[in-house]
Design a protein around this motif. Structure first.
Motif, mmCIF file in Angstrom:
data_model
loop_
_atom_site.group_PDB
_atom_site.id
_atom_site.type_symbol
_atom_site.label_atom_id
_atom_site.label_comp_id
_atom_site.label_asym_id
_atom_site.label_seq_id
_atom_site.Cartn_x
_atom_site.Cartn_y
_atom_site.Cartn_z
ATOM 1 N N LYS A 170 42.324 117.620 18.649
ATOM 2 C CA LYS A 170 41.102 117.464 19.459
ATOM 3 C C LYS A 170 41.255 116.338 20.486
ATOM 4 N N ILE A 171 42.295 116.442 21.274
ATOM 5 C CA ILE A 171 42.570 115.447 22.302
ATOM 6 C C ILE A 171 41.512 115.563 23.403
ATOM 7 N N ARG A 172 41.103 114.433 23.921
ATOM 8 C CA ARG A 172 40.095 114.432 24.978
ATOM 9 C C ARG A 172 40.659 115.023 26.265
ATOM 10 N N LEU A 173 39.786 115.553 27.114
ATOM 11 C CA LEU A 173 40.205 116.212 28.350
ATOM 12 C C LEU A 173 40.965 115.269 29.275
ATOM 13 N N ARG A 174 40.573 114.021 29.323
ATOM 14 C CA ARG A 174 41.276 113.044 30.160
ATOM 15 C C ARG A 174 42.717 112.884 29.677
ATOM 16 N N GLN A 175 42.927 112.829 28.361
ATOM 17 C CA GLN A 175 44.266 112.705 27.796
ATOM 18 C C GLN A 175 45.073 113.984 28.039
ATOM 19 N N ILE A 176 44.423 115.144 27.963
ATOM 20 C CA ILE A 176 45.101 116.415 28.249
ATOM 21 C C ILE A 176 45.621 116.408 29.685
ATOM 22 N N PHE A 177 44.794 115.950 30.621
ATOM 23 C CA PHE A 177 45.199 115.873 32.026
ATOM 24 C C PHE A 177 46.419 114.968 32.169
ATOM 25 N N TYR A 178 46.369 113.795 31.569
ATOM 26 C CA TYR A 178 47.453 112.822 31.644
ATOM 27 C C TYR A 178 48.745 113.375 31.035
ATOM 28 N N ILE A 179 48.655 113.989 29.878
ATOM 29 C CA ILE A 179 49.840 114.559 29.219
ATOM 30 C C ILE A 179 50.486 115.610 30.110
ATOM 31 N N GLY A 180 49.681 116.502 30.687
ATOM 32 C CA GLY A 180 50.216 117.545 31.562
ATOM 33 C C GLY A 180 50.952 116.980 32.765
ATOM 34 N N ILE A 181 50.403 115.938 33.369
ATOM 35 C CA ILE A 181 51.042 115.320 34.536
ATOM 36 C C ILE A 181 52.372 114.676 34.151
ATOM 37 N N THR B 241 51.404 123.281 29.717
ATOM 38 C CA THR B 241 51.022 122.187 28.820
ATOM 39 C C THR B 241 49.507 122.096 28.724
ATOM 40 N N TRP B 242 48.836 122.113 29.861
ATOM 41 C CA TRP B 242 47.377 122.079 29.843
ATOM 42 C C TRP B 242 46.814 123.272 29.081
ATOM 43 N N SER B 243 47.376 124.449 29.355
ATOM 44 C CA SER B 243 46.901 125.659 28.657
ATOM 45 C C SER B 243 47.111 125.540 27.157
ATOM 46 N N GLY B 244 48.296 125.085 26.763
ATOM 47 C CA GLY B 244 48.587 124.944 25.344
ATOM 48 C C GLY B 244 47.651 123.980 24.644
ATOM 49 N N LEU B 245 47.407 122.846 25.267
ATOM 50 C CA LEU B 245 46.511 121.865 24.652
ATOM 51 C C LEU B 245 45.080 122.396 24.547
ATOM 52 N N LEU B 246 44.626 123.062 25.599
ATOM 53 C CA LEU B 246 43.260 123.597 25.585
ATOM 54 C C LEU B 246 43.111 124.764 24.613
ATOM 55 N N ILE B 247 44.082 125.659 24.613
ATOM 56 C CA ILE B 247 44.033 126.787 23.675
ATOM 57 C C ILE B 247 44.177 126.281 22.248
ATOM 58 N N GLY B 248 45.061 125.294 22.051
ATOM 59 C CA GLY B 248 45.244 124.712 20.724
ATOM 60 C C GLY B 248 43.967 124.130 20.167
ATOM 61 N N ARG B 249 43.147 123.580 21.040
ATOM 62 C CA ARG B 249 41.852 123.051 20.598
ATOM 63 C C ARG B 249 40.984 124.158 20.027
ATOM 64 N N LYS B 250 41.150 125.366 20.562
ATOM 65 C CA LYS B 250 40.314 126.498 20.140
ATOM 66 C C LYS B 250 40.942 127.316 19.011
ATOM 67 N N MET B 251 42.233 127.568 19.105
ATOM 68 C CA MET B 251 42.873 128.514 18.184
ATOM 69 C C MET B 251 43.695 127.850 17.096
ATOM 70 N N GLN B 252 43.677 126.539 17.036
ATOM 71 C CA GLN B 252 44.430 125.739 16.080
ATOM 72 C C GLN B 252 45.930 125.948 16.263
ATOM 73 N N ASN B 253 46.647 126.658 15.413
ATOM 74 C CA ASN B 253 48.111 126.668 15.517
ATOM 75 C C ASN B 253 48.681 128.084 15.398
ATOM 76 N N MET B 254 48.018 129.081 15.968
ATOM 77 C CA MET B 254 48.430 130.475 15.783
ATOM 78 C C MET B 254 49.654 130.909 16.590
ATOM 79 N N LEU B 255 49.730 130.536 17.861
ATOM 80 C CA LEU B 255 50.723 131.111 18.766
ATOM 81 C C LEU B 255 51.984 130.290 18.965
ATOM 82 N N GLY B 256 52.057 129.081 18.450
ATOM 83 C CA GLY B 256 53.148 128.176 18.768
ATOM 84 C C GLY B 256 54.529 128.764 18.612
ATOM 85 N N MET B 257 54.805 129.363 17.497
ATOM 86 C CA MET B 257 56.122 129.908 17.222
ATOM 87 C C MET B 257 56.472 131.041 18.174
#
Length: 184
Positions: free
Chosen positions: A32-43, A145-161
């Protein structure tokens, strides 16, 4: 026609090497990373995906000038090895994860961009346009990266592999294409 083929190849390779950032980001999204941190990580991931393939491309240009025709086979083998590594990491049972805070962001960005160096090395061997490659790699990695972090917030850990598997298969296919010339 050749320029279009090069663009398509670079975009697909950028997608493939960015899939590990996507799949790991899916797993990190559960924190549950904050949106500001998601932006920073992606950059930060995007900057690493700009620098690593650029260094690889320059090294590849140097190698192709020095070793000539054999570098095509080296580039193909590097892509296959890189793809196999991505596929094999799926079967590892270690549950280590990098928390994207402080230096963890830089460590995460470096780790997911190492394969971009190898792909850049292969592109440099084949004389790809550096600016096009690094822009595609960086942009694709930021978006995934942004998509993964945002989707991960919603779908937990389904698609990673599956994301990493797809990226690995694409790189293996390109490596085989370079080693075995097809008539098309």
């Amino acid at each position: 026609m050749r320029v279009l083929a090069e663009i398509v190849t670079i975009v697909i390779m950028a997608f493939a090497v960015s899939m590990d950032a996507f799949s790991i980001s899916l797993g990190m999204g559960v924190y549950k990373i904050r949106l500001r941190q998601i932006f920073y990580i992606g950059i930060v991931v995007g900057i690493f995906h700009l620098l690593m393939p650029l260094i690889g491309i320059f090294a590849g240009h140097l190698l192709s000038g020095t070793f000539g025709e054999i570098t095509i086979y080296i580039g193909g083998l590097l892509l296959i090895i890189l793809g196999l590594q991505m596929v094999l990491t799926i079967f590892r049972s270690d549950d280590s994860s990098v928390i994207p805070v402080g230096w963890g962001v830089f460590l995460f960005s470096f780790l997911v961009s190492i394969d971009s160096f190898s792909a850049g090395l292969s592109l440099g061997i084949f004389g790809a346009k550096a600016a096009l490659a690094v822009i595609c790699f960086s942009t694709m990695s930021i978006g995934l990266t942004w998509s993964g972090l945002l989707i991960g917030r919603k779908m937990q850990n389904m698609l990673g592999m599956y994301g990493e598997l797809l990226g690995g298969i694409i790189l293996i296919a390109y490596g085989i294409k370079l080693l075995v010339p097809f008539p098309w």
